[in-house]
Motif scaffolding. Sequence first.
Motif, mmCIF file in Angstrom:
data_model
loop_
_atom_site.group_PDB
_atom_site.id
_atom_site.type_symbol
_atom_site.label_atom_id
_atom_site.label_comp_id
_atom_site.label_asym_id
_atom_site.label_seq_id
_atom_site.Cartn_x
_atom_site.Cartn_y
_atom_site.Cartn_z
ATOM 1 N N ASN A 155 47.903 25.477 44.152
ATOM 2 C CA ASN A 155 46.631 25.333 43.451
ATOM 3 C C ASN A 155 46.178 26.728 43.028
ATOM 4 O OD1 ASN A 155 44.201 24.394 42.447
ATOM 5 N ND2 ASN A 155 43.199 24.341 44.452
ATOM 6 N N ASP A 156 46.358 27.047 41.765
ATOM 7 C CA ASP A 156 45.959 28.356 41.265
ATOM 8 C C ASP A 156 44.484 28.305 40.880
ATOM 9 O OD1 ASP A 156 45.607 30.823 40.122
ATOM 10 O OD2 ASP A 156 47.362 30.701 38.806
ATOM 11 N N LEU A 157 43.659 29.003 41.655
ATOM 12 C CA LEU A 157 42.216 29.005 41.429
ATOM 13 C C LEU A 157 41.779 30.024 40.384
ATOM 14 C CD1 LEU A 157 41.070 28.689 45.167
ATOM 15 C CD2 LEU A 157 41.425 26.866 43.487
ATOM 16 N N GLY A 158 42.750 30.694 39.769
ATOM 17 C CA GLY A 158 42.410 31.693 38.763
ATOM 18 C C GLY A 158 41.907 32.981 39.392
ATOM 19 N N ASN A 159 41.266 33.794 38.582
ATOM 20 C CA ASN A 159 40.737 35.077 39.044
ATOM 21 C C ASN A 159 39.245 34.989 39.319
ATOM 22 O OD1 ASN A 159 43.269 36.142 38.617
ATOM 23 N ND2 ASN A 159 42.717 37.225 36.733
ATOM 24 N N ILE A 160 38.803 35.633 40.394
ATOM 25 C CA ILE A 160 37.365 35.753 40.593
ATOM 26 C C ILE A 160 36.826 36.787 39.603
ATOM 27 C CG2 ILE A 160 37.584 35.155 43.035
ATOM 28 C CD1 ILE A 160 36.894 38.087 43.670
ATOM 29 N N GLU A 161 35.559 36.690 39.318
ATOM 30 C CA GLU A 161 34.949 37.604 38.350
ATOM 31 C C GLU A 161 34.564 38.904 39.035
ATOM 32 O OE1 GLU A 161 31.290 37.736 35.102
ATOM 33 O OE2 GLU A 161 31.884 35.844 36.038
ATOM 34 N N ILE A 162 34.996 40.007 38.459
ATOM 35 C CA ILE A 162 34.667 41.335 38.964
ATOM 36 C C ILE A 162 33.799 42.047 37.933
ATOM 37 C CG2 ILE A 162 35.564 43.584 39.671
ATOM 38 C CD1 ILE A 162 36.224 41.373 41.643
ATOM 39 N N ALA A 163 32.666 42.542 38.377
ATOM 40 C CA ALA A 163 31.768 43.256 37.473
ATOM 41 C C ALA A 163 32.463 44.490 36.912
ATOM 42 C CB ALA A 163 30.504 43.669 38.221
ATOM 43 N N GLN A 164 32.135 44.821 35.677
ATOM 44 C CA GLN A 164 32.722 46.001 35.047
ATOM 45 C C GLN A 164 31.613 46.990 34.694
ATOM 46 O OE1 GLN A 164 35.981 46.772 34.751
ATOM 47 N NE2 GLN A 164 36.369 44.908 35.940
ATOM 48 N N PRO A 165 31.082 47.661 35.701
ATOM 49 C CA PRO A 165 30.031 48.636 35.427
ATOM 50 C C PRO A 165 30.612 49.874 34.766
ATOM 51 C CG PRO A 165 30.746 48.837 37.698
ATOM 52 C CD PRO A 165 31.501 47.672 37.115
ATOM 53 N N GLU A 166 29.753 50.685 34.230
ATOM 54 C CA GLU A 166 30.220 51.977 33.742
ATOM 55 C C GLU A 166 30.750 52.745 34.944
ATOM 56 O OE1 GLU A 166 28.522 56.007 31.531
ATOM 57 O OE2 GLU A 166 27.292 54.194 31.640
ATOM 58 N N ARG A 167 31.994 53.176 34.846
ATOM 59 C CA ARG A 167 32.622 53.827 35.994
ATOM 60 C C ARG A 167 31.888 55.122 36.290
ATOM 61 N NH1 ARG A 167 37.496 51.216 36.798
ATOM 62 N NH2 ARG A 167 38.428 52.912 37.971
ATOM 63 N N ILE A 168 31.604 55.327 37.567
ATOM 64 C CA ILE A 168 30.766 56.456 37.964
ATOM 65 C C ILE A 168 31.538 57.417 38.843
ATOM 66 C CG2 ILE A 168 28.652 55.087 37.854
ATOM 67 C CD1 ILE A 168 28.802 54.864 40.925
ATOM 68 N N HIS A 169 31.007 58.610 38.929
ATOM 69 C CA HIS A 169 31.533 59.562 39.891
ATOM 70 C C HIS A 169 31.010 59.180 41.268
ATOM 71 C CE1 HIS A 169 33.187 62.024 36.742
ATOM 72 N NE2 HIS A 169 32.020 62.077 36.133
ATOM 73 N N ASN A 170 31.562 59.820 42.279
ATOM 74 C CA ASN A 170 31.140 59.504 43.637
ATOM 75 C C ASN A 170 29.639 59.679 43.799
ATOM 76 O OD1 ASN A 170 33.957 59.924 43.614
ATOM 77 N ND2 ASN A 170 33.960 60.254 45.810
ATOM 78 N N ASP A 171 29.020 58.710 44.442
ATOM 79 C CA ASP A 171 27.607 58.802 44.775
ATOM 80 C C ASP A 171 27.416 59.989 45.712
ATOM 81 O OD1 ASP A 171 25.112 58.510 46.096
ATOM 82 O OD2 ASP A 171 25.107 56.370 45.624
ATOM 83 N N PRO A 172 26.572 60.955 45.347
ATOM 84 C CA PRO A 172 26.404 62.146 46.187
ATOM 85 C C PRO A 172 25.862 61.832 47.573
ATOM 86 C CG PRO A 172 24.738 62.065 44.458
ATOM 87 C CD PRO A 172 25.737 61.002 44.141
ATOM 88 N N GLU A 173 25.185 60.695 47.722
ATOM 89 C CA GLU A 173 24.636 60.345 49.034
ATOM 90 C C GLU A 173 25.649 59.663 49.935
ATOM 91 O OE1 GLU A 173 21.069 58.099 48.716
ATOM 92 O OE2 GLU A 173 20.007 59.616 47.539
ATOM 93 N N THR A 174 26.584 58.926 49.346
ATOM 94 C CA THR A 174 27.526 58.155 50.167
ATOM 95 C C THR A 174 28.975 58.643 50.080
ATOM 96 O OG1 THR A 174 28.036 56.560 48.421
ATOM 97 C CG2 THR A 174 26.113 56.101 49.815
#
Length: 301
Positions: free
Chosen positions: A45-64
């Motif tokens: 049973n191929d359930l297909g692909n889950i949806e993954i958000a495509q945000p603007e790719r960012i540099h590392n968060d300086p806090e995390t």
Amino acid sequence: MNKNISIVGVPMDLGQMRRGVDMGPSAIRYAGVMERLERLGYEINDLGNIEIAQPERIHNDPETNLRNLKAVAEGSETLASKVNEVIEKGDFPLVFGGDHSIAIGTLAGVSKNYDNLGVIWYDAHGDLNTSETSPSGNIHGMPLAVSLGIGHETLTNIGGFSPKIKPENIVIIGARSLDEGERELIRERGIKVYTMHEVDRLGMTTVMEEAIQYLKNNKTDGVHLSLDLDGLDPSDAPGVGTPVIGGISYRESHLAMEMLEESGIVTSAEFVEVNPILDEKNKTATVAVALMGSLFGEKLL
């Protein structure tokens, strides 16, 4: 092995920096996985692909010091829910990646259904980094630590609980590239690791016999296989984002999968880090499908 398999594709490329791995699930399907498993008598049973958000790719968060934390966490929650549904329905969950950050969601969904889940981590890397130890901030280098409850709480609390697994129920096979923080965590938590030194010295037969018996002795009630294609040598699996020479051979990998099938301990699996942009004529996806054949009982005679 459960004869009903539900396939879930996860087109995730946000856990690292190299584009193309989001096409991994399509490459694996194109390599004929469904036809191969159906020939072995499985109901697919191929359930297909889950949806993954495509945000603007960012540099590392300086806090995390974490790259694309919010989007990876959202995708992990979606995947955890989907995998849990598959298991509750009684099917074997077979997940295609996507980068290895997807294991955060897979393990969250799987472990909800087991009291003492075991994990075989077939990989060149330990994936035991945290934001403090990671040189890059790439979350695909953190899923095993996250699943142990170590790391940013946004990730460790996927699925609403933590930890997902116990350190004594993990076996890493094929490691040959570990950061210092990962080495310290392995020693501190007593995680069982078969580096390429052990694979070479003992042979894959002994490594797998010991790994299987170790998980049985720990009375695991299910075992998840997380197979990163970079666990294999780049000559056999060139289409991966972080290749490390001197890896497990194609034939050794088939033997490992055959022995896991014979043991009957594997209850869920994922195959990750297939990147067709970096590949040679879809070779790596084809290797992944061939290994799935062995995992699900394909024999020469």
